[in-house]
Scaffold this motif. Structure first.
Motif, mmCIF file in Angstrom:
data_model
loop_
_atom_site.group_PDB
_atom_site.id
_atom_site.type_symbol
_atom_site.label_atom_id
_atom_site.label_comp_id
_atom_site.label_asym_id
_atom_site.label_seq_id
_atom_site.Cartn_x
_atom_site.Cartn_y
_atom_site.Cartn_z
ATOM 1 N N ARG A 27 0.853 -1.185 0.000
ATOM 2 C CA ARG A 27 0.000 0.000 0.000
ATOM 3 C C ARG A 27 0.886 1.232 0.000
ATOM 4 N NH1 ARG A 27 -4.701 -1.210 4.527
ATOM 5 N NH2 ARG A 27 -5.284 -3.308 3.797
ATOM 6 N N ALA A 30 1.592 6.769 1.916
ATOM 7 C CA ALA A 30 0.709 7.906 2.202
ATOM 8 C C ALA A 30 -0.505 7.478 3.021
ATOM 9 C CB ALA A 30 0.261 8.555 0.895
ATOM 10 N N LEU A 31 -1.000 6.264 2.808
ATOM 11 C CA LEU A 31 -2.159 5.790 3.572
ATOM 12 C C LEU A 31 -1.804 5.613 5.040
ATOM 13 C CD1 LEU A 31 -3.751 3.150 1.170
ATOM 14 C CD2 LEU A 31 -4.553 5.470 1.669
ATOM 15 N N LEU A 32 -0.612 5.078 5.286
ATOM 16 C CA LEU A 32 -0.164 4.914 6.666
ATOM 17 C C LEU A 32 0.023 6.268 7.336
ATOM 18 C CD1 LEU A 32 1.004 3.292 9.058
ATOM 19 C CD2 LEU A 32 3.219 3.376 7.897
ATOM 20 N N SER A 34 -1.335 9.068 6.716
ATOM 21 C CA SER A 34 -2.582 9.816 6.900
ATOM 22 C C SER A 34 -3.370 9.355 8.119
ATOM 23 C CB SER A 34 -3.470 9.673 5.656
ATOM 24 O OG SER A 34 -4.012 8.360 5.586
ATOM 25 N N ALA A 36 -5.222 6.748 7.990
ATOM 26 C CA ALA A 36 -6.425 6.091 7.482
ATOM 27 C C ALA A 36 -6.467 4.616 7.857
ATOM 28 C CB ALA A 36 -6.505 6.245 5.961
ATOM 29 N N ASP A 37 -5.303 3.970 7.937
ATOM 30 C CA ASP A 37 -5.267 2.547 8.282
ATOM 31 C C ASP A 37 -3.902 2.231 8.886
ATOM 32 O OD1 ASP A 37 -5.557 -0.134 8.583
ATOM 33 O OD2 ASP A 37 -5.734 -0.608 6.456
ATOM 34 N N ASP A 38 -3.869 2.066 10.198
ATOM 35 C CA ASP A 38 -2.630 1.742 10.895
ATOM 36 C C ASP A 38 -2.417 0.230 11.033
ATOM 37 O OD1 ASP A 38 -1.785 4.376 11.329
ATOM 38 O OD2 ASP A 38 -3.012 4.570 13.129
ATOM 39 N N GLY A 92 2.988 8.831 -1.879
ATOM 40 C CA GLY A 92 1.939 8.244 -2.704
ATOM 41 C C GLY A 92 2.449 7.261 -3.732
ATOM 42 N N HIS A 95 5.358 2.198 -2.254
ATOM 43 C CA HIS A 95 4.437 1.187 -1.735
ATOM 44 C C HIS A 95 5.184 0.237 -0.804
ATOM 45 C CE1 HIS A 95 1.458 2.201 -4.989
ATOM 46 N NE2 HIS A 95 2.585 2.643 -5.531
#
Length: 238
Positions: A27, A30-32, A34, A36-38, A92, A95
Motif C-alpha cells: 500500500r 501515504a495511507l499509513l 494519513s 487512514a489505516d494503521d 503516494g 508502496h
C-alpha cells in the motif's frame, strides 16, 4: 540513474520499480501516514516483536522502525551519491508491505527524479517520510521521540558506512566524497544533530535490541556492555 548499480551496494539500497512477483499487500505509505489505516504497521510491529521474543512491544516497534528508516534513507542516499539524482520517493508512489523483507518490501511507482542535494534529500526523506512515520509509530504505542530520531540517525550513518565500503571496493572515491558530504549536511538538522557522535558516528541513544533474549549490542551502540552491568557507558567518543 541506474538503480541496478545502486542495488549492488546492498539489499537495503534495492528499489523495485514494479510490484514483486511474489505479490503482497503493498500500500502507498501515504495511507499509513494519513492515519487512514494503521493495521499494516501494527502487524509489522507484532511480527518483529514475536520473531525477537521481545519482552515488551516497544522493543519490536523500535526494531521495526529502524529497519524501515534504513530502507528510506538508503534508497534515496544511494543514487544521490552514485548518480547525483535520486527517485522522487513521494509517499503516494512508494508502496510498502511490512510482511516482506528487502528488496520486496518496497516498490516505487513513480518516474520522476530529484537533484541529489542535502535540501532535496531532507525534503524527500526526513520531512515527507520520517516525520509522518514517527507520528504513525506514536499512534501505535508508547515510544520515545528521542529513540525514533536516534534510530533515524543510526540508519543514516549505517547507510553511509555501506556506501563508503562499496565505494572503496569499486574504486569510486567521488561517490564516497558525495555520500559523506550529503550525510554531514543531513545531520545538521536539529532532529538529527545529536543522534550520533564522533568520527565513528556512534549512537547517543539505544534502540533497545539488547533487551531481546537473543539480542546483543549493535555495532554503533551507545553502550560498551549491556545495561545493568555497571560497565555500560562508553567513554566520550573523540
Amino acid at each position: 540513474m541506474d538503480l541496478d548499480v545502486t542495488a549492488s551496494i546492498g539489499g537495503f539500497f534495492a528499489l523495485r520499480t514494479t510490484p514483486p512477483e511474489c505479490g503482497g499487500a503493498h500500500r502507498p505509505l501515504a495511507l499509513l501516514y494519513s492515519g487512514a489505516d494503521d493495521t499494516p504497521l501494527a502487524a509489522r510491529v507484532d511480527r518483529v516483536a514475536a520473531r525477537l521474543g521481545a519482552p515488551e512491544r516497544r522493543v519490536g516497534a523500535s526494531v521495526a522502525h529502524l529497519g524501515l528508516a534504513a530502507r528510506l534513507w538508503s534508497t534515496a542516499l544511494g543514487p544521490a551519491a552514485l548518480h547525483g539524482r535520486f527517485p522522487d520517493l513521494t509517499p503516494g508512489t512508494l508502496h510498502w508491505d511490512g510482511a516482506l523483507t528487502s528488496p520486496d518490501d518496497l516498490w516505487w511507482s513513480g518516474t520522476g527524479t530529484r537533484p541529489g542535494t542535502v535540501a532535496e534529500l531532507r525534503a524527500a526523506v526526513h520531512e515527507a517520510h520520517l516525520v509522518p512515520l514517527h507520528a504513525a509509530f506514536a499512534r501505535d504505542g508508547r515510544i520515545s521521540p528521542r529513540l525514533l530520531w536516534g534510530n533515524a540517525g543510526s540508519a543514516l550513518a549505517g547507510a553511509l558506512r555501506e556506501l563508503l565500503r562499496w565505494a572503496r571496493a569499486h574504486d569510486r572515491p567521488e561517490a564516497a566524497e558525495r555520500a559523506a558530504a550529503l550525510v554531514q549536511g543531513l545531520f545538521d538538522h536539529p532532529d538529527l544533530a545529536r543522534t550520533v557522535r564522533g568520527p565513528a558516528l556512534r549512537r547517543t541513544s539505544c534502540c533497545l535490541y539488547y533487551r531481546c533474549p537473543s539480542g546483543g549490542l549493535c555495532g554503533d551502540c551507545v553502550f560498551d556492555h549491556p545495561p545493568r552491568t555497571g560497565l555500560e557507558r562508553r567513554p566520550p567518543a573523540p
